[in-house]
Design a protein around this motif. Structure first.
Motif, PDB file in Angstrom:
ATOM      1  N   ASN A 424       0.806  -1.222   0.000  1.00  0.00           N
ATOM      2  CA  ASN A 424       0.000   0.000   0.000  1.00  0.00           C
ATOM      3  C   ASN A 424       0.841   1.275   0.000  1.00  0.00           C
ATOM      4  O   ASN A 424       0.306   2.369   0.118  1.00  0.00           O
ATOM      5  N   SER A 425       2.162   1.107  -0.145  1.00  0.00           N
ATOM      6  CA  SER A 425       3.035   2.280  -0.069  1.00  0.00           C
ATOM      7  C   SER A 425       3.986   2.319  -1.253  1.00  0.00           C
ATOM      8  O   SER A 425       4.854   1.468  -1.386  1.00  0.00           O
ATOM      9  N   ILE A 426       3.796   3.298  -2.142  1.00  0.00           N
ATOM     10  CA  ILE A 426       4.712   3.441  -3.267  1.00  0.00           C
ATOM     11  C   ILE A 426       6.112   3.794  -2.795  1.00  0.00           C
ATOM     12  O   ILE A 426       7.110   3.436  -3.422  1.00  0.00           O
ATOM     13  N   ASP A 427       6.232   4.470  -1.632  1.00  0.00           N
ATOM     14  CA  ASP A 427       7.551   4.829  -1.107  1.00  0.00           C
ATOM     15  C   ASP A 427       8.367   3.585  -0.786  1.00  0.00           C
ATOM     16  O   ASP A 427       9.585   3.564  -0.958  1.00  0.00           O
ATOM     17  N   SER A 428       7.715   2.529  -0.295  1.00  0.00           N
ATOM     18  CA  SER A 428       8.449   1.310   0.034  1.00  0.00           C
ATOM     19  C   SER A 428       8.968   0.633  -1.228  1.00  0.00           C
ATOM     20  O   SER A 428       9.979  -0.054  -1.201  1.00  0.00           O
ATOM     21  N   LEU A 429       8.283   0.826  -2.353  1.00  0.00           N
ATOM     22  CA  LEU A 429       8.752   0.252  -3.608  1.00  0.00           C
ATOM     23  C   LEU A 429      10.001   0.966  -4.115  1.00  0.00           C
ATOM     24  O   LEU A 429      10.850   0.373  -4.772  1.00  0.00           O
ATOM     25  N   ARG A 430      10.110   2.251  -3.806  1.00  0.00           N
ATOM     26  CA  ARG A 430      11.179   3.069  -4.358  1.00  0.00           C
ATOM     27  C   ARG A 430      12.349   3.264  -3.405  1.00  0.00           C
ATOM     28  O   ARG A 430      13.404   3.764  -3.803  1.00  0.00           O
ATOM     29  N   ALA A 431      12.174   2.875  -2.146  1.00  0.00           N
ATOM     30  CA  ALA A 431      13.192   3.141  -1.123  1.00  0.00           C
ATOM     31  C   ALA A 431      14.537   2.535  -1.514  1.00  0.00           C
ATOM     32  O   ALA A 431      14.631   1.356  -1.837  1.00  0.00           O
ATOM     33  N   GLY A 432      15.577   3.361  -1.494  1.00  0.00           N
ATOM     34  CA  GLY A 432      16.930   2.881  -1.725  1.00  0.00           C
ATOM     35  C   GLY A 432      17.267   2.574  -3.159  1.00  0.00           C
ATOM     36  O   GLY A 432      18.363   2.072  -3.445  1.00  0.00           O
ATOM     37  N   LYS A 433      16.378   2.873  -4.103  1.00  0.00           N
ATOM     38  CA  LYS A 433      16.627   2.531  -5.495  1.00  0.00           C
ATOM     39  C   LYS A 433      17.261   3.701  -6.242  1.00  0.00           C
ATOM     40  O   LYS A 433      16.965   4.870  -5.981  1.00  0.00           O
ATOM     41  N   GLU A 434      18.112   3.365  -7.193  1.00  0.00           N
ATOM     42  CA  GLU A 434      18.741   4.384  -8.023  1.00  0.00           C
ATOM     43  C   GLU A 434      17.695   5.042  -8.911  1.00  0.00           C
ATOM     44  O   GLU A 434      16.812   4.376  -9.462  1.00  0.00           O
ATOM     45  N   ILE A 435      17.797   6.351  -9.073  1.00  0.00           N
ATOM     46  CA  ILE A 435      16.822   7.106  -9.855  1.00  0.00           C
ATOM     47  C   ILE A 435      17.398   7.426 -11.230  1.00  0.00           C
ATOM     48  O   ILE A 435      18.556   7.857 -11.357  1.00  0.00           O
ATOM     49  N   PHE A 436      16.583   7.193 -12.270  1.00  0.00           N
ATOM     50  CA  PHE A 436      16.902   7.584 -13.635  1.00  0.00           C
ATOM     51  C   PHE A 436      15.812   8.561 -14.099  1.00  0.00           C
ATOM     52  O   PHE A 436      14.700   8.545 -13.577  1.00  0.00           O
ATOM     53  N   TYR A 437      16.142   9.388 -15.101  1.00  0.00           N
ATOM     54  CA  TYR A 437      15.175  10.372 -15.577  1.00  0.00           C
ATOM     55  C   TYR A 437      14.936  10.208 -17.076  1.00  0.00           C
ATOM     56  O   TYR A 437      15.884  10.066 -17.864  1.00  0.00           O
ATOM     57  N   THR A 438      13.656  10.231 -17.442  1.00  0.00           N
ATOM     58  CA  THR A 438      13.286  10.094 -18.847  1.00  0.00           C
ATOM     59  C   THR A 438      13.459  11.430 -19.568  1.00  0.00           C
ATOM     60  O   THR A 438      13.777  12.459 -18.958  1.00  0.00           O
ATOM     61  N   ALA A 439      13.184  11.423 -20.892  1.00  0.00           N
ATOM     62  CA  ALA A 439      13.319  12.652 -21.678  1.00  0.00           C
ATOM     63  C   ALA A 439      12.358  13.738 -21.215  1.00  0.00           C
ATOM     64  O   ALA A 439      12.617  14.927 -21.403  1.00  0.00           O
ATOM     65  N   SER A 440      11.245  13.338 -20.604  1.00  0.00           N
ATOM     66  CA  SER A 440      10.286  14.328 -20.096  1.00  0.00           C
ATOM     67  C   SER A 440      10.493  14.598 -18.606  1.00  0.00           C
ATOM     68  O   SER A 440       9.599  15.116 -17.940  1.00  0.00           O
ATOM     69  N   SER A 441      11.682  14.210 -18.101  1.00  0.00           N
ATOM     70  CA  SER A 441      12.087  14.454 -16.706  1.00  0.00           C
ATOM     71  C   SER A 441      11.280  13.662 -15.693  1.00  0.00           C
ATOM     72  O   SER A 441      11.239  14.019 -14.511  1.00  0.00           O
ATOM     73  N   ARG A 442      10.666  12.569 -16.104  1.00  0.00           N
ATOM     74  CA  ARG A 442      10.004  11.696 -15.132  1.00  0.00           C
ATOM     75  C   ARG A 442      11.044  10.812 -14.454  1.00  0.00           C
ATOM     76  O   ARG A 442      11.973  10.313 -15.103  1.00  0.00           O
ATOM     77  N   ALA A 443      10.870  10.571 -13.166  1.00  0.00           N
ATOM     78  CA  ALA A 443      11.771   9.689 -12.423  1.00  0.00           C
ATOM     79  C   ALA A 443      11.308   8.245 -12.571  1.00  0.00           C
ATOM     80  O   ALA A 443      10.120   7.938 -12.402  1.00  0.00           O
ATOM     81  N   VAL A 444      12.241   7.374 -12.928  1.00  0.00           N
ATOM     82  CA  VAL A 444      11.988   5.932 -12.938  1.00  0.00           C
ATOM     83  C   VAL A 444      13.095   5.294 -12.116  1.00  0.00           C
ATOM     84  O   VAL A 444      14.151   5.901 -11.892  1.00  0.00           O
TER      85      VAL A 444
END
Length: 583
Positions: A424-444
């Motif tokens: 139920n927490s998107i933050d737990s899915l992203r915790a500690g993961k490396e961030i990449f940015y798309t051409a439209s500046s979205r974080a993946v």
């Protein structure tokens, strides 16, 4: 003691002294062929002694009787002895001789070699694998997408052979139906039959007949059918529908040789029906062929854009896969939502990763499995089997490694990423993961698997609901209920939108469960009213019309699909601001 290592064989009964097999050099051919491929082709250099030790663990695991074990010097607290290539082969031969000479039961050299091979591969990664010649044939059949048989989905339940559904267009379609109990094959009773025996008896050369005795609810006498086997096509896209709001829906269940071609036909058909947006469902799709994943993604990617790349062991091992078709083929680009879950792996992650990295659509659901290792296929000369050996790693267009971290503990690997995540927490899915940015500046996000852009709530099934699914009780009751009534709508569309399970149906189902030994309380039914209505209605539809209609009814109550349909506003905005720049 063998080669400074210890092999303990604990016997249930007295030792059976069978003469040591001769010519171990020839009996080791499979092991040596696989070992050679590991050292030449594996994605990374390996510790050869570690591989040998794992092979000896696999050897004793292949022995059924007694508590047999192998202990390496390090496990015994001893200084490991250095062994050259010749000594390592001698160590394997000596261990095989010990087993053949002293183990309680007689075991074929082939069985022992398979144990050694599977043990060696376990020291590498969770996805390198060995297939016997028969398993190789089955795998080729699965990826080819066809087989010769009568065309049914079946289940052996409590020793009874039950038809789950006939495959549309197969020789069984129009003869057999969901809920039928096949009690005889060629006059021989099927009581206690195994799944393997069913496949052996029902598959066969195209045009050959098989006689079936079938018990069907509502018919006193046994039904007698002669079904002629045909080549059965296995669809990669079994479910293609139009949903509300001019939404096309496509479910891909595997990536086989025909998947991309099937998708092309599905998209064309949906456009003719007025599709203005697409929901691509990749849930529980464990993957398949790399090239098919590339060709599927190619339907949505600009020509020339990078879809995925792989890197292997050598410095020049990078291989890029780029799109060749125009953006969305010849048609107008449409808002796209891709639905994934923990069961989406490998080829599914290639498609979802490209869609996300290139700002092609919105990815929803749960974080995918994280299987990003490429297995090369190496047919084995020694016995006709197949070695699936990891030779490279997948990366998304932005350079995200799809593969999750792993250890020797395969079960822990399978559970990792699920038990430690709060659904139920998107933050737990992203915790500690490396961030990449798309051409439209979205974080993946990197770190293994594809993290969805939007986390969806998952329907949590109660123990009662899980027990109903696993027992097959709903399917059994559906056959009984439909077989005892004739007042059904003739048109499925009318049934889907207008039929409601009557109170009598719920009461009869409760009585059926009690007759089967279930302890069913009124509170269980009250708490599961919506769930039971959906599942019973879907079960009735499968008996009346088939598997596609069963799925369509269940889709109406699919919470993740409903949530995804509400996100097309975001997908449309993403499409509108997409730059179209390739990577």
């Amino acid at each position: 003691m063998i080669g400074g290592r210890f092999l303990f064989l604990f016997y249930v009964l007295s030792v059976s002294w069978v003469g040591a097999a001769s010519a171990w050099d020839s009996d080791l051919r499979l092991v040596l062929e696989v070992r050679d491929k590991i050292h030449r082709e594996y994605v990374a250099k390996v510790d050869s002694l570690r591989v040998i030790d794992a092979g000896l663990d696999g050897l004793v695991t292949a022995l059924d009787a007694g508590d047999n074990l192998y202990r390496s010097p390090s496990e015994l607290g001893l200084e490991p002895r250095s062994l050259d290539d010749r000594a390592q082969v001698g160590l394997l031969a000596e261990a095989l001789q010990e087993v053949q000479g002293q183990y309680l039961l007689s075991v074929s050299p082939d069985s022992l070699q398979r144990g050694v091979v599977r043990g060696m591969l376990s020291a590498l990664d969770p996805h390198s694998n060995y297939l016997s010649a028969a398993e190789y044939v089955d795998m080729a059949e699965t990826y080819r997408g066809d087989f010769e048989g009568i065309g049914i989905y079946f289940e052996v339940r409590r020793g009874r052979l039950l038809v789950i559904a006939p495959i549309v267009g197969s020789p069984s379609y129009g003869k057999l139906r969901a809920g039928d109990h096949i009690v005889e094959i060629e006059g021989v009773p099927t009581d206690g039959i195994s799944t393997e025996e069913v496949i052996e008896k029902l598959r066969g050369p195209r045009g050959s007949p098989v006689r079936l005795g079938v018990s069907r609810q509502g018919r006193d006498a046994l039904l007698d059918f002669v079904v002629r086997r045909e080549r059965i096509k296995l669809k990669s896209l079994p479910y293609v529908f139009m949903l509300a709001g001019n939404t096309g829906y496509v479910r891909i269940v595997r990536f086989a040789e025909t998947t991309a071609a099937e998708l092309g036909r599905a998209l064309a058909a949906l456009r003719l029906q007025g599709m203005k947006r697409l929901l691509l469902d990749l849930r529980d799709n464990g993957g398949g062929l790399l090239q098919q994943a590339v060709e599927v993604a190619d339907y949505f990617v600009d020509s020339g854009s990078l879809i995925v790349y792989t890197e292997g062991r050598g410095f020049d091992s990078r291989h890029e896969y780029r799109a060749r078709r125009p953006f969305w083929g010849e048609g107008e680009p449409l808002p796209l939502v891709v639905l994934i879950d923990h069961g989406s792996a490998s080829a599914s992650e290639i498609v979802a990763g490209a869609v996300q990295d290139l700002d092609l659509g919105l990815v929803t659901g749960q974080t995918s499995f994280g299987k990003g290792l490429v297995q090369g296929q190496f047919p084995l000369r020694s016995n006709g089997g197949l070695l699936l050996l990891t030779v490279a790693r997948y990366y998304t267009p932005l350079g995200r490694l799809i593969q999750r971290p792993y250890t020797d503990d395969i079960q822990a690997y399978i559970k990792a990423g699920v038990d430690d995540v709060d659904p139920n927490s998107i933050d737990s899915l992203r915790a500690g993961k490396e961030i990449f940015y798309t051409a439209s500046s979205r974080a993946v996000y990197g770190g293994g698997g594809i993290t969805p852009d939007v986390l969806l709530r998952v329907e949590e099934y109660s123990d009662f609901a899980i027990d109903l699914f696993s027992s097959g009780a709903i399917a059994d009751f559906s056959g009984i209920w439909v077989g005892g009534r004739g007042d059904w709508p003739q048109d499925f569309a009318e049934y889907r939108t207008g039929y409601e399970v009557p109170e009598e149906g719920f009461a009869d189902f409760a009585a059926f469960l009690r007759d089967e030994g279930w302890e069913v309380g009124a509170e269980d039914f009250a708490a599961h009213r919506d769930f039971l209505h959906r599942e019973l209605k879907a079960g009735f539809a499968r008996v009346l019309w088939g598997d596609e209609q069963y799925y369509r009814v269940r889709l109406d109550g699919d919470g993740e699909v409903e949530q995804s349909l509400g996100l097309f506003g975001e997908a449309s905005a993403l499409l509108a601001r997409r730059t179209g720049t390739g990577y």
